[in-house]
Design an enzyme around this catalytic site. Sequence first.
Site, PDB file in Angstrom:
ATOM      1  N   ARG A  44       5.135  54.581  27.417  1.00 19.70           N
ATOM      2  CA  ARG A  44       5.208  54.985  28.833  1.00 19.70           C
ATOM      3  C   ARG A  44       3.867  55.624  29.153  1.00 19.70           C
ATOM      4  O   ARG A  44       3.529  56.672  28.588  1.00 19.70           O
ATOM      5  CB  ARG A  44       6.370  55.950  29.064  1.00 19.70           C
ATOM      6  CG  ARG A  44       6.380  56.526  30.458  1.00 19.70           C
ATOM      7  CD  ARG A  44       7.673  57.212  30.827  1.00 19.70           C
ATOM      8  NE  ARG A  44       8.692  56.240  31.169  1.00 19.70           N
ATOM      9  CZ  ARG A  44       9.797  56.511  31.871  1.00 19.70           C
ATOM     10  NH1 ARG A  44      10.013  57.735  32.308  1.00 19.70           N
ATOM     11  NH2 ARG A  44      10.678  55.572  32.127  1.00 19.70           N
ATOM     12  N   ARG A  88      20.594  50.134  30.419  1.00 22.84           N
ATOM     13  CA  ARG A  88      19.288  50.286  29.767  1.00 22.84           C
ATOM     14  C   ARG A  88      19.472  50.201  28.254  1.00 22.84           C
ATOM     15  O   ARG A  88      18.677  49.575  27.538  1.00 22.84           O
ATOM     16  CB  ARG A  88      18.656  51.648  30.133  1.00 22.84           C
ATOM     17  CG  ARG A  88      18.311  51.839  31.597  1.00 22.84           C
ATOM     18  CD  ARG A  88      17.179  50.936  32.044  1.00 22.84           C
ATOM     19  NE  ARG A  88      15.987  51.107  31.243  1.00 22.84           N
ATOM     20  CZ  ARG A  88      15.071  52.086  31.410  1.00 22.84           C
ATOM     21  NH1 ARG A  88      15.222  52.939  32.399  1.00 22.84           N
ATOM     22  NH2 ARG A  88      14.009  52.169  30.628  1.00 22.84           N
TER      23      ARG A  88
HETATM   24  N1   CP Z   1      14.894  54.957  35.143  1.00 19.53           N
HETATM   25  C1   CP Z   1      14.137  55.551  34.209  1.00 19.53           C
HETATM   26  O1   CP Z   1      13.245  54.945  33.613  1.00 19.53           O
HETATM   27  O2   CP Z   1      14.483  56.840  33.966  1.00 19.53           O
HETATM   28  P1   CP Z   1      13.683  57.875  33.065  1.00 19.53           P
HETATM   29  O3   CP Z   1      12.395  58.190  33.773  1.00 19.53           O
HETATM   30  O4   CP Z   1      14.587  59.062  32.980  1.00 19.53           O
HETATM   31  O5   CP Z   1      13.416  57.267  31.720  1.00 19.53           O
HETATM   32  N1  NVA Z   2       8.878  55.210  40.349  1.00 24.30           N
HETATM   33  C1  NVA Z   2       9.346  56.233  39.446  1.00 24.30           C
HETATM   34  C2  NVA Z   2      10.292  55.640  38.447  1.00 24.30           C
HETATM   35  C3  NVA Z   2      10.848  56.593  37.446  1.00 24.30           C
HETATM   36  C4  NVA Z   2      11.764  55.936  36.471  1.00 24.30           C
HETATM   37  C5  NVA Z   2       8.169  56.881  38.742  1.00 24.30           C
HETATM   38  O1  NVA Z   2       7.235  56.177  38.351  1.00 24.30           O
HETATM   39  O2  NVA Z   2       8.158  58.094  38.604  1.00 24.30           O
END
Ligand code: CP
Ligand code: NVA
Length: 300
Positions: A104, A287
């Site tokens: 991430r 998920r």
């Molecule tokens: N939807 C999603 O990716 O949630 P998180 O940011 O909590 O992982």
């Molecule tokens: N668009 C949001 C999604 C979080 C899962 C972000 O990037 O923060």
Amino acid sequence: MPARHFLTLLDFAPQELARLLERATQLKRLHGERQDPRVLTGRTLAMVFEKASTRTRVSFEAGMAQLGGSTMFLSPRDTQLDRGEPVEDMARAMSRMVDVIVIRANSHAMIERFAGHSHAPVINALSDLHHPCQLLADVQTYIEYRGDIRGKTAAWIGDGNNVCNSWIHAAQQFDFHLRVASPAGYGPNSDILACCPGRVAVMTDPQAAARGADIVVTDTWASMGQEDEKSERLKAFSGFQVDRSLMRHANPDALFMHCLPAYRGHEVAAEVIDGPQSVVWDEAENRLHAQKALLEYLLR
Ligand code: CP
Ligand code: NVA
């Protein structure tokens, strides 16, 4: 053979994605029967997270454990990345030690650089541009509720952000129509729209986007990293809240979706997200199942 990565939904063929979701639903049933197949015994997943997460972290860690494997979570302070180690060096080293890497990242380019030097499969767990794992779960959820998604219409209401971009790719790969309604200046990325010609109608009128739609979907107006823009975004997005009156423009059996975390009273009214058309908890649960199918597919 070079490793196979999952950085966007376009990395897999439509047939592969369809099979993956069938497997996800099968794994969901097996999990309900406490029959998780231990297909990843002895395999290791490393998770490199530059941003916060609830669902993504928990679903990957739980999913890997259920398949018999193990996971390590690495925040920025746990690696040498913040001290300036090149991403390429980290990729070369880590991918000799673990079997799969979930990232991430603040920048999609970082994940691409990492993947370009990784011997192990890399999975994008959200970048500034894409969130493909979310869309596996979302399409799985739609199919479980309503069957085939081909030819259906989804209405994205709000920010043309990373999740919206993955909805654009999903429309292309799963063969459905997408309408995106955003305030001027907050529409989706033009390069991503260019990948999927004729697939997406971009507009500024939320009611026109929602009209007759089978899915209404939204996300936060200020994504992670945009905290400083929050007050200006709150103003720009006024009129884009998904509330009951907007849902009335959609098909009566339309599903409401949101990747979460949600901000009730901003992008969505509590009456919608906590109402009968909302499937957000199924999306969250899926998920787990969709990513287990993904891990199994990339590692076997
Ligand atoms: N939807 C999603 O990716 O949630 P998180 O940011 O909590 O992982
Ligand atoms: N668009 C949001 C999604 C979080 C899962 C972000 O990037 O923060």
